[in-house]
Motif scaffolding. Structure first.
Motif, short mmCIF file in Angstrom:
data_model
loop_
_atom_site.label_atom_id
_atom_site.label_comp_id
_atom_site.label_asym_id
_atom_site.label_seq_id
_atom_site.Cartn_x
_atom_site.Cartn_y
_atom_site.Cartn_z
N TYR A 49 0.84 -1.21 0.00
CA TYR A 49 0.00 0.00 0.00
C TYR A 49 0.87 1.25 0.00
O TYR A 49 0.62 2.20 -0.76
N LEU A 50 1.89 1.28 0.88
CA LEU A 50 2.77 2.45 0.94
C LEU A 50 3.54 2.61 -0.36
O LEU A 50 3.71 3.73 -0.85
N SER A 51 4.00 1.50 -0.91
CA SER A 51 4.72 1.56 -2.18
C SER A 51 3.86 2.18 -3.28
O SER A 51 4.32 3.02 -4.05
N LYS A 52 2.60 1.76 -3.34
CA LYS A 52 1.69 2.31 -4.35
C LYS A 52 1.48 3.80 -4.14
O LYS A 52 1.44 4.58 -5.09
N GLU A 53 1.38 4.20 -2.87
CA GLU A 53 1.18 5.61 -2.54
C GLU A 53 2.37 6.45 -2.99
O GLU A 53 2.22 7.51 -3.60
N LEU A 54 3.58 5.97 -2.71
CA LEU A 54 4.79 6.69 -3.08
C LEU A 54 5.01 6.68 -4.59
O LEU A 54 5.41 7.69 -5.17
N SER A 55 4.76 5.54 -5.20
CA SER A 55 4.92 5.44 -6.65
C SER A 55 3.98 6.39 -7.38
O SER A 55 4.31 6.93 -8.44
N GLY A 56 2.81 6.63 -6.79
CA GLY A 56 1.87 7.58 -7.37
C GLY A 56 2.40 9.00 -7.40
O GLY A 56 1.91 9.85 -8.16
N LEU A 57 3.40 9.28 -6.56
CA LEU A 57 4.05 10.59 -6.55
C LEU A 57 5.31 10.61 -7.42
O LEU A 57 6.06 11.57 -7.40
N GLY A 58 5.54 9.53 -8.14
CA GLY A 58 6.72 9.48 -9.00
C GLY A 58 7.98 9.08 -8.27
O GLY A 58 9.09 9.29 -8.80
N LEU A 59 7.85 8.49 -7.08
CA LEU A 59 9.01 8.10 -6.28
C LEU A 59 9.28 6.60 -6.45
O LEU A 59 8.41 5.85 -6.91
N THR A 60 10.49 6.18 -6.08
CA THR A 60 10.87 4.78 -6.23
C THR A 60 10.89 4.10 -4.87
O THR A 60 11.78 4.35 -4.05
N ALA A 61 9.90 3.27 -4.61
CA ALA A 61 9.80 2.53 -3.36
C ALA A 61 9.08 1.22 -3.64
O ALA A 61 7.94 1.24 -4.11
N LEU A 62 9.74 0.11 -3.38
CA LEU A 62 9.17 -1.19 -3.70
C LEU A 62 8.94 -2.01 -2.42
O LEU A 62 9.72 -1.93 -1.48
N PRO A 63 7.86 -2.81 -2.40
CA PRO A 63 7.53 -3.60 -1.20
C PRO A 63 8.17 -4.99 -1.21
O PRO A 63 8.26 -5.63 -2.26
N TYR A 64 8.60 -5.42 -0.04
CA TYR A 64 9.16 -6.76 0.11
C TYR A 64 8.70 -7.32 1.46
O TYR A 64 8.41 -6.57 2.39
N GLN A 65 8.70 -8.65 1.54
CA GLN A 65 8.37 -9.32 2.79
C GLN A 65 9.42 -10.38 3.05
O GLN A 65 9.92 -11.02 2.11
#
Length: 201
Positions: A49-65
């Motif tokens: 969810y956070l990754s999608k939120e940041l990516s929507g601002l043009g930022l690079t953040a990917l989720p991992y578990q």
């Protein structure tokens, strides 16, 4: 005239990076130009969810578990992050250490130490930031890693999701991490409509 973000081209991995201060740190580092790996050990959905939120601002953040009990999972995490984002420059561990005692707590500490050891080995020449009281990786990995600790204001028996932990504690912990990386402190650092420029100033 545009100004380059202060952490452009840097790759950061944030353990427990989608809740509490980890969410703030992941958001601000991403807004400062870093490529951010948002790592969770339980709820992968929060990282996505956070990754999608940041990516929507043009930022690079990917989720991992990751499963700290499975070394294969740790090594796969490292392989995935370096393939997706590049060599690690900064590793931030915001996963609180267990406050209870006994064999189960000792095992959790050992597992988390093993996780950090795997990741810190890949961060040679980089920086490792830990919560005070968290078990550091083995000395062999630390030889070429710059290690800092940030204070933990109070024990967290239920982690950062504990409703008894005030938001001010989340922000003070996040700001302590960010200041070590040259990002100015802020009273509130959640992603909102202001966009990335306002997040890193």
């Amino acid at each position: 005239m545009s100004v380059n973000p202060p952490l452009a081209e840097l790759t950061a991995l944030v353990i427990d990076g989608a809740s509490g201060p980890g969410r703030i740190v992941s958001s601000r580092l991403s807004a400062a130009g870093a490529r951010v790996a948002i790592v969770t050990v339980s709820d992968g959905g929060s990282a996505a969810y956070l990754s999608k939120e940041l990516s929507g601002l043009g930022l690079t953040a990917l989720p991992y578990q990751v499963d700290p009990a499975d070394r294969g999972s740790m090594e796969q995490l490292l392989a995935d992050v370096t393939q997706d984002l590049g060599r690690l420059d900064v590793l931030v561990n915001l996963l609180p250490a267990p406050v209870d005692e006994g064999r189960a707590a000792e095992e959790r500490v050992q597992l988390r130490t093993a996780l950090l050891d795997v990741l810190a080995t890949a961060c040679r020449g980089g920086r490792l930031i830990l919560l005070a009281g968290a078990a550091p990786p083995r000395l062999g990995s630390l030889a070429e890693v710059w290690v800092d600790t940030v204070p933990l204001p109070a024990p967290l028996p239920n982690g950062w999701a504990d409703p008894g932990v005030p938001a001010s504690v989340h922000h003070s912990t996040a700001n302590a991490v960010l200041l070590l990386l040259g990002i100015p402190a802020a009273a509130g650092a959640e992603i909102d409509a202001t966009g990335p420029a306002e997040l890193w100033g």
